[in-house]
Design a protein around this motif. Structure first.
Motif, PDB file in Angstrom:
ATOM      1  N   GLU A   1       2.578   1.627  -3.505  1.00 46.91           N
ATOM      2  CA  GLU A   1       1.611   2.069  -4.514  1.00 46.91           C
ATOM      3  C   GLU A   1       1.288   3.547  -4.346  1.00 46.91           C
ATOM      4  O   GLU A   1       1.164   4.273  -5.327  1.00 46.91           O
ATOM      5  CB  GLU A   1       0.356   1.206  -4.448  1.00 46.91           C
ATOM      6  CG  GLU A   1       0.604  -0.200  -4.952  1.00 46.91           C
ATOM      7  CD  GLU A   1      -0.509  -1.186  -4.638  1.00 46.91           C
ATOM      8  OE1 GLU A   1      -1.555  -0.777  -4.073  1.00 46.91           O
ATOM      9  OE2 GLU A   1      -0.326  -2.373  -4.951  1.00 46.91           O
ATOM     10  N   GLY A   2       1.167   4.000  -3.103  1.00 49.72           N
ATOM     11  CA  GLY A   2       0.886   5.406  -2.863  1.00 49.72           C
ATOM     12  C   GLY A   2       2.040   6.321  -3.238  1.00 49.72           C
ATOM     13  O   GLY A   2       1.833   7.454  -3.668  1.00 49.72           O
ATOM     14  N   LYS A   3       3.252   5.837  -3.094  1.00 48.44           N
ATOM     15  CA  LYS A   3       4.426   6.669  -3.351  1.00 48.44           C
ATOM     16  C   LYS A   3       4.897   6.599  -4.801  1.00 48.44           C
ATOM     17  O   LYS A   3       5.309   7.600  -5.369  1.00 48.44           O
ATOM     18  CB  LYS A   3       5.563   6.268  -2.419  1.00 48.44           C
ATOM     19  CG  LYS A   3       6.799   7.142  -2.549  1.00 48.44           C
ATOM     20  CD  LYS A   3       7.687   7.027  -1.347  1.00 48.44           C
ATOM     21  CE  LYS A   3       8.950   7.816  -1.504  1.00 48.44           C
ATOM     22  NZ  LYS A   3       8.819   9.234  -1.183  1.00 48.44           N
TER      23      LYS A   3
ATOM     24  N   GLN B   1       3.662  -0.048 -12.170  1.00 45.57           N
ATOM     25  CA  GLN B   1       2.769  -0.844 -13.015  1.00 45.57           C
ATOM     26  C   GLN B   1       2.809  -2.307 -12.616  1.00 45.57           C
ATOM     27  O   GLN B   1       1.824  -3.022 -12.772  1.00 45.57           O
ATOM     28  CB  GLN B   1       3.124  -0.679 -14.494  1.00 45.57           C
ATOM     29  CG  GLN B   1       4.456  -1.302 -14.911  1.00 45.57           C
ATOM     30  CD  GLN B   1       4.742  -1.119 -16.389  1.00 45.57           C
ATOM     31  OE1 GLN B   1       4.576  -0.046 -16.919  1.00 45.57           O
ATOM     32  NE2 GLN B   1       5.186  -2.169 -17.026  1.00 45.57           N
TER      33      GLN B   1
ATOM     34  N   LYS C   1       0.838  -1.198   0.000  1.00 47.18           N
ATOM     35  CA  LYS C   1       0.000   0.000   0.000  1.00 47.18           C
ATOM     36  C   LYS C   1       0.881   1.258   0.000  1.00 47.18           C
ATOM     37  O   LYS C   1       0.613   2.216  -0.737  1.00 47.18           O
ATOM     38  CB  LYS C   1      -0.927  -0.014   1.210  1.00 47.18           C
ATOM     39  CG  LYS C   1      -1.899   1.128   1.251  1.00 47.18           C
ATOM     40  CD  LYS C   1      -2.834   1.002   2.452  1.00 47.18           C
ATOM     41  CE  LYS C   1      -3.767   2.194   2.509  1.00 47.18           C
ATOM     42  NZ  LYS C   1      -4.654   2.144   3.651  1.00 47.18           N
TER      43      LYS C   1
ATOM     44  N   ASN D   1      -0.291  -4.232 -11.074  1.00 48.37           N
ATOM     45  CA  ASN D   1      -1.085  -3.278 -10.310  1.00 48.37           C
ATOM     46  C   ASN D   1      -2.092  -2.609 -11.224  1.00 48.37           C
ATOM     47  O   ASN D   1      -1.740  -2.145 -12.306  1.00 48.37           O
ATOM     48  CB  ASN D   1      -0.177  -2.238  -9.646  1.00 48.37           C
ATOM     49  CG  ASN D   1       0.765  -2.893  -8.659  1.00 48.37           C
ATOM     50  OD1 ASN D   1       0.372  -3.784  -7.921  1.00 48.37           O
ATOM     51  ND2 ASN D   1       2.008  -2.471  -8.647  1.00 48.37           N
TER      52      ASN D   1
ATOM     53  N   SER E   1       3.312   4.339  -7.503  1.00 49.56           N
ATOM     54  CA  SER E   1       2.331   3.837  -8.483  1.00 49.56           C
ATOM     55  C   SER E   1       2.966   2.907  -9.510  1.00 49.56           C
ATOM     56  O   SER E   1       2.836   3.114 -10.723  1.00 49.56           O
ATOM     57  CB  SER E   1       1.658   5.012  -9.205  1.00 49.56           C
ATOM     58  OG  SER E   1       1.010   5.852  -8.303  1.00 49.56           O
TER      59      SER E   1
END
Length: 170
Positions: free
Chosen positions: A121-123, A127, A118, A169, A125
């Motif tokens: 992905e927040g920092k 693929q 998490k 992702n 993104s």
């Protein structure tokens, strides 16, 4: 720092070294990592690499701390290990986890890696993310599946067979 129900995920500090060294010298922990238990100097160099990866890449493995006891129980997160496994693997954030015997069998790996995913992905993104696992490491293969990783093939890394995984992702 990331906080979950039972864990703290934070960058390593110098005071983690004794516990890190003990973990990296435990034959049971190192059984599936693809190398022998670390000598003192090897453990120190690998420990120092945690700091450098954060400084150079802006991400790395977190030290995993059990909230109830404040005990260091392992490492988990993402790194750039420069493994030389090809263009479908090397350019991507690589998931990795290693837990002391005291940190195993408690669901800490899924809890820590879910939080680390998490955060990543927040920092960033990404693929996709990737990981490699020994074909004999059933618990880590199962964990990878729970995290959404799909097996993509096999390879050799440092004279060991490894299964390659990716997580796309969306």
């Amino acid at each position: 720092m990331i906080e979950t129900e039972r864990l703290l995920l934070r960058p390593h500090i110098a005071g983690d070294f004794a516990d890190y060294k003990a973990m990296s010298q435990d034959p049971e922990v190192m059984r599936y990592i693809g190398r022998e238990p670390s000598a003192d100097d090897e453990a120190w160099l690998r420990f120092l690499a945690h700091f450098g990866r954060w400084d150079v890449c802006g991400y790395g493995l977190f030290a995993i701390i059990e909230k109830e006891t404040a005990r260091y129980v392992g490492d988990a997160g993402f790194s750039d290990f420069r493994r030389g496994l090809g263009p479908e693997f090397d350019p991507f954030h690589e998931a990795a986890w290693m837990f002391s015997t005291a940190g195993q069998g408690k669901g800490y790996a899924i809890e820590a890696m879910t939080a680390a995913q998490k955060w990543l992905e927040g920092k960033f993104s990404p693929q996709k993310t990737v990981c490699i696992i020994s074909p004999d490491n059933g618990p880590s293969i199962k964990l990878a599946g729970k995290l959404g990783y799909q097996e993509t093939g096999t390879s050799r890394y440092k004279d060991s067979d490894v299964l390659m995984f990716e997580r796309i992702n969306r």
